[in-house]
Scaffold this active site. Structure first.
Site, PDB file in Angstrom:
ATOM      1  CE  LYS A   1      45.655 -31.357  94.947  1.00 52.54           C
ATOM      2  NZ  LYS A   1      46.482 -32.227  94.007  1.00 52.54           N
TER       3      LYS A   1
ATOM      4  CE1 TYR B   1      19.120 -22.197  74.464  1.00 54.29           C
ATOM      5  CE2 TYR B   1      20.037 -22.689  76.762  1.00 54.29           C
ATOM      6  CZ  TYR B   1      19.681 -21.648  75.125  1.00 54.29           C
ATOM      7  OH  TYR B   1      20.358 -20.547  75.881  1.00 54.29           O
TER       8      TYR B   1
END
Length: 366
Positions: free
Chosen positions: A40, A263
């Site tokens: 999965k 940033y």
């Protein structure tokens, strides 16, 4: 999402390592049982189709989370049993039947919806899910289990199995685990009609709790070479981590004392230093909180400086490396190693999440 094939960032997956891990785990088991490979979430970030094909001769079937993951495997030509662990929409039953998929039935309410569908229930294969304490999906009492199984039998459904999932199998405190195991064992023993296949063992229980091995096991994170407990419990057999994450320097410069990077100008150089830029960021699953962590350049650790951006991150270099120099974010360079568990510990999460977050922008190479 399209993979970014034209930038030098790649996840390399060692399929032979996965095969070897399965072999070691199977030899560690006290008895031979049916083995499902859990693929999965794109095989925990490793590539569901490639992994499924690589281990086809070693396993009896596969476990996925939802219908779309199962269909992906069928469309890739994989024809072994596929068990969908989550609940599918009752309206999608015909698709499951058409592609010979085994579904999970977890409640009487869902079953009432399913009965309204115009499908050939004799062609539908199911496993019943028991909620022994995980608290997500599944029947929660013997009476509910018996009622559900009785209705399934009346509908002519192929009742192949019954299973549960443990909440604390990878922890040193066994109280909750023991409570769940006792509940599940007693429920199965007292069923009016017991399915042929009974399974409760995931990666952790297969490794550390052999008493949970009934007639099948579900092997997930361990086949990819990772410890389900992080570093809390020692592995009973050595495994090899199958995925490495690499990028390359695309820009190198020297900055001066007082210059900022990234940033928020959250990093300010205290002295002249070399800075390298890598084309990988939080959109690739390398999250913003990795500032301050390390990567490997020519076998040496280098710090991630400045905030991780959406598409790029910056590292402090020990010298002016040439553009194109390989940088390892997960994996080994020389004698040094960075594991997915190392990354998880720094983030305050688990190794499962680290790998599953690696986005489709990162191509997988085998």
């Amino acid at each position: 999402m399209i993979s970014s094939l034209h930038r030098p960032t790649v996840a390399r997956v060692d399929l032979e390592a996965i095969q070897a891990n399965i072999d070691k785990i199977q030899r560690h088991l006290p008895k031979k049982v049916k083995t499902y490979a859990v693929v999965k979430a794109n095989a925990y970030g490793h590539g569901a189709v490639a992994v499924s094909k690589a281990v086809e001769d070693q396993v009896d079937g596969y476990c996925v989370s939802n219908l779309d993951e199962a269909l992906e495997l069928r469309q890739a030509g994989i024809d072994k049993e596929i068990l969908i662990l989550g609940v599918i929409l009752a309206s999608e039953l015909q698709l499951a039947i058409k592609h010979q998929l085994t579904i999970t039935v977890a409640s009487l309410e869902w079953l009432e919806l399913a009965k309204k569908e115009s499908v050939d229930f004799s062609q539908l294969h199911v496993h019943v899910k028991v909620d022994s304490g995980m608290g997500r999906i599944g029947v929660r009492s013997l009476a509910e289990a018996n009622q559900l199984i009785s209705i399934l039998s009346d509908m002519g459904v192929q009742l192949d199995g019954i299973f549960t999932h443990f909440a604390t199998a990878d922890e040193s405190d066994h109280a909750m685990f023991d409570k769940q195991l006792t509940f599940f064992k007693q429920l199965v023993e007292q069923l009016d009609k017991r399915p042929a296949l009974v399974h409760a063992s995931n990666s952790a229980t297969s490794l550390w709790h052999s008493e949970t091995i009934f007639s099948a096991i579900r092997l997930g994170i361990v086949i990819y070479g990772l410890n389900p407990s992080g570093n809390s419990l020692s592995l009973p057999c050595p495994l090899k981590e199958a995925l490495s994450l690499e990028s390359r320097l695309v820009h190198v410069k020297q900055i001066q004392a007082g210059d900022s990077v990234g940033y928020g100008a959250s990093y300010v150089a205290a002295e002249p230093e070399y800075v390298g830029t890598l084309p990988i960021g939080y959109a690739d699953g390398w999250t913003r909180n990795m500032q301050g962590f390390k990567v490997l350049v020519e076998g040496e650790f280098c710090d991630i400086i400045g905030r991780v951006s959406m598409d790029q991150l910056t590292i402090r270099l020990t010298k002016a490396y040439p553009i194109g120099t390989k940088v390892t974010l997960i994996g080994q360079q020389g004698k040094q190693v960075i594991t997915a568990t190392d990354v998880a510990d720094y983030r305050g999460t688990i190794n499962y999440e680290v790998l599953c977050l690696l986005s489709d922008r990162i191509p997988r190479e085998y």
